[in-house]
Write an enzyme that holds these catalytic residues in place. Structure first.
Site, PDB file in Angstrom:
ATOM      1  N   ASP A 114       0.841  -1.208   0.000  1.00 13.06           N
ATOM      2  CA  ASP A 114       0.000   0.000   0.000  1.00 13.06           C
ATOM      3  C   ASP A 114       0.874   1.255   0.000  1.00 13.06           C
ATOM      4  O   ASP A 114       0.362   2.383  -0.024  1.00 13.06           O
ATOM      5  CB  ASP A 114      -1.020  -0.014   1.152  1.00 13.06           C
ATOM      6  CG  ASP A 114      -0.389  -0.091   2.519  1.00 13.06           C
ATOM      7  OD1 ASP A 114       0.852  -0.187   2.603  1.00 13.06           O
ATOM      8  OD2 ASP A 114      -1.142  -0.057   3.521  1.00 13.06           O
ATOM      9  N   SER A 115       2.214   1.053  -0.057  1.00 16.68           N
ATOM     10  CA  SER A 115       3.115   2.170  -0.371  1.00 16.68           C
ATOM     11  C   SER A 115       2.748   2.736  -1.743  1.00 16.68           C
ATOM     12  O   SER A 115       3.199   3.833  -2.110  1.00 16.68           O
ATOM     13  CB  SER A 115       4.578   1.692  -0.353  1.00 16.68           C
ATOM     14  OG  SER A 115       4.730   0.507  -1.100  1.00 16.68           O
ATOM     15  N   ASP A 166      -1.067  -6.060  -0.004  1.00 16.08           N
ATOM     16  CA  ASP A 166      -1.404  -5.440   1.286  1.00 16.08           C
ATOM     17  C   ASP A 166      -2.908  -5.262   1.393  1.00 16.08           C
ATOM     18  O   ASP A 166      -3.559  -4.799   0.435  1.00 16.08           O
ATOM     19  CB  ASP A 166      -0.775  -4.041   1.366  1.00 16.08           C
ATOM     20  CG  ASP A 166       0.481  -4.025   2.202  1.00 16.08           C
ATOM     21  OD1 ASP A 166       0.592  -4.843   3.133  1.00 16.08           O
ATOM     22  OD2 ASP A 166       1.362  -3.191   1.913  1.00 16.08           O
ATOM     23  N   LYS A 204      -1.293  -9.343   3.054  1.00 16.54           N
ATOM     24  CA  LYS A 204      -0.487  -8.916   4.212  1.00 16.54           C
ATOM     25  C   LYS A 204      -1.311  -7.960   5.062  1.00 16.54           C
ATOM     26  O   LYS A 204      -2.028  -7.111   4.511  1.00 16.54           O
ATOM     27  CB  LYS A 204       0.813  -8.236   3.750  1.00 16.54           C
ATOM     28  CG  LYS A 204       1.634  -7.653   4.907  1.00 16.54           C
ATOM     29  CD  LYS A 204       3.058  -7.332   4.512  1.00 16.54           C
ATOM     30  CE  LYS A 204       3.265  -6.011   3.846  1.00 16.54           C
ATOM     31  NZ  LYS A 204       2.836  -4.837   4.649  1.00 16.54           N
ATOM     32  N   GLU A 258      -1.127  -5.475   8.792  1.00 15.95           N
ATOM     33  CA  GLU A 258      -0.222  -4.839   9.753  1.00 15.95           C
ATOM     34  C   GLU A 258      -0.727  -5.039  11.182  1.00 15.95           C
ATOM     35  O   GLU A 258      -1.929  -4.958  11.435  1.00 15.95           O
ATOM     36  CB  GLU A 258      -0.112  -3.341   9.462  1.00 15.95           C
ATOM     37  CG  GLU A 258       0.570  -3.037   8.136  1.00 15.95           C
ATOM     38  CD  GLU A 258       0.780  -1.542   7.903  1.00 15.95           C
ATOM     39  OE1 GLU A 258       0.496  -0.730   8.815  1.00 15.95           O
ATOM     40  OE2 GLU A 258       1.228  -1.194   6.801  1.00 15.95           O
ATOM     41  N   GLU A 291       9.624  -4.162  10.144  1.00 16.10           N
ATOM     42  CA  GLU A 291      10.032  -2.876   9.565  1.00 16.10           C
ATOM     43  C   GLU A 291      10.623  -1.962  10.631  1.00 16.10           C
ATOM     44  O   GLU A 291      10.014  -1.727  11.682  1.00 16.10           O
ATOM     45  CB  GLU A 291       8.814  -2.198   8.891  1.00 16.10           C
ATOM     46  CG  GLU A 291       9.181  -0.845   8.291  1.00 16.10           C
ATOM     47  CD  GLU A 291       8.167  -0.311   7.296  1.00 16.10           C
ATOM     48  OE1 GLU A 291       7.198  -1.021   6.948  1.00 16.10           O
ATOM     49  OE2 GLU A 291       8.356   0.845   6.854  1.00 16.10           O
TER      50      GLU A 291
HETATM   51  O1  KIV Z   1       3.548  -1.078   1.599  1.00 13.87           O
HETATM   52  C1  KIV Z   1       4.711  -1.500   1.527  1.00 13.87           C
HETATM   53  O2  KIV Z   1       5.461  -1.224   0.578  1.00 13.87           O
HETATM   54  C2  KIV Z   1       5.188  -2.334   2.614  1.00 13.87           C
HETATM   55  C3  KIV Z   1       6.664  -2.609   2.655  1.00 13.87           C
HETATM   56  C4  KIV Z   1       7.341  -1.418   3.221  1.00 13.87           C
HETATM   57  C5  KIV Z   1       6.979  -3.834   3.422  1.00 13.87           C
HETATM   58  O3  KIV Z   1       4.453  -2.738   3.450  1.00 13.87           O
END
Ligand code: KIV
Length: 283
Positions: free
Chosen positions: A49-50, A88, A118, A120, A187
């Site tokens: 989600d970056s 994510d 994924k 968090e 992280e």
């Molecule tokens: O969203 C993302 O790119 C991430 C990485 C930093 C692991 O969660």
């Protein structure tokens, strides 16, 4: 005929940890980049989600929606052939209830085509993780700096810096492993804490800003390739300077167009023949 490749599957990551082979992961957001990273031998492609910050120009990952993640996941899975693609789950798509978490994770798999999701954090999220795993959805965990909580954490800063928070991190990691996550992203935590977590878990850890002792490493591809420079964490290693390559190429193109150097004239054949020249199809 493209060569047959053996796709990496979720259990292959545990096998890599068992054999002491490091896992190489990067983020990807589109089919072209995914295909390149895949050809280069990347093990895991994370549709992170970056996306919100490096692709969509947001300040944080919080505004990223499930629709955005499904759209970009679809593109990445079209480009990848060997890599395990993980998406994510965005902010507030897995915390409301277990059934909502299931519905949203299923969308990323059905529409996005990803093999795993994924999430968090731990605590209240663990219940949903257990349910997703129980119904057959592979889940990757993410502890330490969890960017979806950036407002609560007061910024992107290193986590697990005192005894209490290290103990909490170890307990959260154990709870996620117990709930069935197949891998855990760590992280921005001290190297020695990442070492401790990695030694205590059977599942592989994948570090980002967490030192060399994790079972694998992940970077945001736009940081690693020098495409995004609004905010680059100090732990990032730059493997290319694509930003300046694109900048220089664009300046050359603009200059060529303005001075008439591009396009070169191709009119000779056209005027000689009575048939208009056929535009060559892209192969
Ligand atoms: O969203 C993302 O790119 C991430 C990485 C930093 C692991 O969660």
């Amino acid at each position: 005929m493209p060569k047959q490749v053996k796709a990496l599957r979720v259990p292959d990551l545990a096998e890599k940890k068992r054999r002491g082979e490091k896992i190489a992961a990067l983020t990807a957001y589109d089919a072209t980049m995914a295909a390149l990273l895949d050809r280069a031998g990347i093990d895991v492609l994370l549709v992170g989600d970056s996306l919100g910050t490096v692709i969509l120009g947001c300040d944080t990952t919080v505004p990223v929606t499930l629709d955005m993640m499904a759209h970009h996941s679809r593109a990445v899975t079209r480009g990848a052939r060997r890599a395990l693609v993980v998406a994510d789950m965005p902010f507030a798509t897995y915390q409301v209830s277990v059934s909502e978490a299931l519905r949203n994770a299923a969308r990323l798999m059905q529409e996005g085509g990803v093999s795993a999701v994924k999430v968090e954090g731990a605590g209240p999220v663990v219940k949903s993780v257990r349910h997703l795993v129980d119904v057959g959805i592979p889940v990757m965990g993410h502890l330490g700096l969890t960017p979806q909580k950036v407002h609560a954490l007061g910024g992107h800063r290193q986590q697990a810096r005192d005894r209490g928070s290290v103990a909490r991190l170890l307990a959260d990691a154990a709870a996620l492993e117990d709930a069935g996550v197949f891998a855990l992203v760590l992280e921005c935590i001290p190297d020695e804490v990442a070492f401790e977590v990695t030694s205590q878990l059977r599942i592989p850890t994948i570090g980002i800003g967490a030192g060399p002792y994790c079972d694998g490493q992940i970077l945001v591809s736009y940081d690693a390739f020098g495409l995004f420079d609004s905010f680059v964490p100090s732990f990032v290693k730059r493997y290319a300077s694509l930003g300046s390559t694109i900048l220089n190429a664009t300046e050359d193109y603009v200059d060529d167009v303005r001075t008439g150097r591009f396009p070169a004239s191709r009119t000779t054949d056209f005027f000689r023949s009575s048939e208009p020249e056929l535009v060559k199809e892209r192969s």
